[in-house]
Design a protein around this motif. Structure first.
Motif, PDB file in Angstrom:
ATOM      1  N   GLU A  41       0.834  -1.209   0.000  1.00 53.80           N
ATOM      2  CA  GLU A  41       0.000   0.000   0.000  1.00 53.80           C
ATOM      3  C   GLU A  41       0.867   1.258   0.000  1.00 53.80           C
ATOM      4  O   GLU A  41       0.609   2.197  -0.738  1.00 53.80           O
ATOM      5  N   ARG A  42       1.905   1.277   0.841  1.00 56.14           N
ATOM      6  CA  ARG A  42       2.790   2.440   0.905  1.00 56.14           C
ATOM      7  C   ARG A  42       3.544   2.624  -0.406  1.00 56.14           C
ATOM      8  O   ARG A  42       3.723   3.755  -0.871  1.00 56.14           O
ATOM      9  N   LEU A  43       3.967   1.533  -1.011  1.00 55.27           N
ATOM     10  CA  LEU A  43       4.655   1.599  -2.302  1.00 55.27           C
ATOM     11  C   LEU A  43       3.740   2.194  -3.362  1.00 55.27           C
ATOM     12  O   LEU A  43       4.145   3.060  -4.142  1.00 55.27           O
ATOM     13  N   GLN A  44       2.501   1.764  -3.368  1.00 58.37           N
ATOM     14  CA  GLN A  44       1.545   2.275  -4.349  1.00 58.37           C
ATOM     15  C   GLN A  44       1.281   3.767  -4.115  1.00 58.37           C
ATOM     16  O   GLN A  44       1.261   4.548  -5.063  1.00 58.37           O
ATOM     17  N   ARG A  45       1.113   4.181  -2.878  1.00 58.90           N
ATOM     18  CA  ARG A  45       0.867   5.594  -2.581  1.00 58.90           C
ATOM     19  C   ARG A  45       2.066   6.481  -2.867  1.00 58.90           C
ATOM     20  O   ARG A  45       1.916   7.674  -3.111  1.00 58.90           O
ATOM     21  N   ALA A  46       3.255   5.921  -2.855  1.00 57.82           N
ATOM     22  CA  ALA A  46       4.479   6.705  -3.035  1.00 57.82           C
ATOM     23  C   ALA A  46       4.505   7.434  -4.367  1.00 57.82           C
ATOM     24  O   ALA A  46       5.018   8.538  -4.460  1.00 57.82           O
ATOM     25  N   ASP A  47       3.939   6.827  -5.407  1.00 58.41           N
ATOM     26  CA  ASP A  47       3.952   7.518  -6.698  1.00 58.41           C
ATOM     27  C   ASP A  47       2.631   7.414  -7.452  1.00 58.41           C
ATOM     28  O   ASP A  47       2.548   7.823  -8.596  1.00 58.41           O
ATOM     29  N   THR A  49       1.027   4.867  -8.678  1.00 56.50           N
ATOM     30  CA  THR A  49       0.859   3.872  -9.731  1.00 56.50           C
ATOM     31  C   THR A  49      -0.030   2.745  -9.251  1.00 56.50           C
ATOM     32  O   THR A  49      -0.311   2.585  -8.072  1.00 56.50           O
ATOM     33  N   GLU A  50      -0.473   1.964 -10.197  1.00 58.32           N
ATOM     34  CA  GLU A  50      -1.299   0.798  -9.892  1.00 58.32           C
ATOM     35  C   GLU A  50      -0.421  -0.406  -9.580  1.00 58.32           C
ATOM     36  O   GLU A  50       0.675  -0.528 -10.110  1.00 58.32           O
ATOM     37  N   THR A  51      -0.922  -1.275  -8.723  1.00 58.87           N
ATOM     38  CA  THR A  51      -0.245  -2.546  -8.492  1.00 58.87           C
ATOM     39  C   THR A  51      -1.144  -3.654  -9.015  1.00 58.87           C
ATOM     40  O   THR A  51      -2.354  -3.578  -8.927  1.00 58.87           O
ATOM     41  N   PHE A  52      -0.533  -4.652  -9.588  1.00 52.15           N
ATOM     42  CA  PHE A  52      -1.280  -5.762 -10.184  1.00 52.15           C
ATOM     43  C   PHE A  52      -0.754  -7.071  -9.624  1.00 52.15           C
ATOM     44  O   PHE A  52       0.409  -7.209  -9.323  1.00 52.15           O
ATOM     45  N   GLY A  53      -1.616  -8.029  -9.501  1.00 50.86           N
ATOM     46  CA  GLY A  53      -1.215  -9.359  -9.046  1.00 50.86           C
ATOM     47  C   GLY A  53      -2.098 -10.398  -9.678  1.00 50.86           C
ATOM     48  O   GLY A  53      -3.055 -10.084 -10.349  1.00 50.86           O
ATOM     49  N   ASN A  54      -1.743 -11.663  -9.444  1.00 48.29           N
ATOM     50  CA  ASN A  54      -2.590 -12.726  -9.993  1.00 48.29           C
ATOM     51  C   ASN A  54      -3.087 -13.605  -8.894  1.00 48.29           C
ATOM     52  O   ASN A  54      -2.687 -13.552  -7.793  1.00 48.29           O
TER      53      ASN A  54
END
Length: 54
Positions: A41-47, A49-54
């Motif tokens: 969550e913190r990584l995503q908020r840092a810039d 961007t979207e995060t994707f997973g499977n």
């Protein structure tokens, strides 16, 4: 190799992507811990961007 926590923040300024898989890399016995989820969550908020997973 040193832990990422020991690196200066400036070392990460040019990083554009963080790629990983889920199976036993981010999970422990198939479970994603709250600490790992928070880090994502913190990584995503840092810039923003979207995060994707499977």
């Amino acid at each position: 190799m040193r832990p990422l926590a020991e690196a200066e923040i400036s070392a990460f300024r040019s990083v554009r992507f963080v790629l990983t898989d889920m199976d036993e890399t981010l999970t422990d016995r198939g479970r994603l811990s709250a600490r790992t989820y928070d880090a994502l969550e913190r990584l995503q908020r840092a810039d923003g961007t979207e995060t994707f997973g499977n």
